[in-house]
Design a protein around this motif. Structure first.
Motif: not given
Length: 93
Positions: A4, A6, A8, A43, A47-49, A88-89, A91
């Protein structure tokens, strides 16, 4: 497993699909949309997508292909600087 992504930052009020411009930007009528290059899916900021199938390099690395575009949020002709920042992250699950 799944991956995923994300982003921010501050979303445009009322539109979580657009990143709000930084306080130093001088073009008041646009937001920035970040999308998957292959599917053009946008995106959601904050929120994680799940990301779609992307190319995997010969060394096993995941290659994320993204695009960004300006989107008008008010009528008028935007002029000036239109910059924004996002962290960005990634996951792995």
């Amino acid at each position: 497993g799944s991956v995923k992504l994300r982003f921010d930052g501050t979303a445009v009020p009322g539109n979580t699909g657009l990143l709000q411009l930084s306080s130093t930007a001088t073009a008041p009528y646009v937001g920035i949309q970040i999308m998957d290059a292959a599917t053009q899916a946008a995106y959601t900021i904050g929120d994680s997508s799940a990301i779609t199938a992307q190319a995997v390099g010969s060394d096993g690395s995941l290659q994320l292909k993204l695009v960004a575009r300006y989107v008008a949020i008010k009528t008028g002709v935007p002029t000036g600087d239109a910059n924004a920042n996002t962290d960005f992250s990634i996951e792995y699950q």
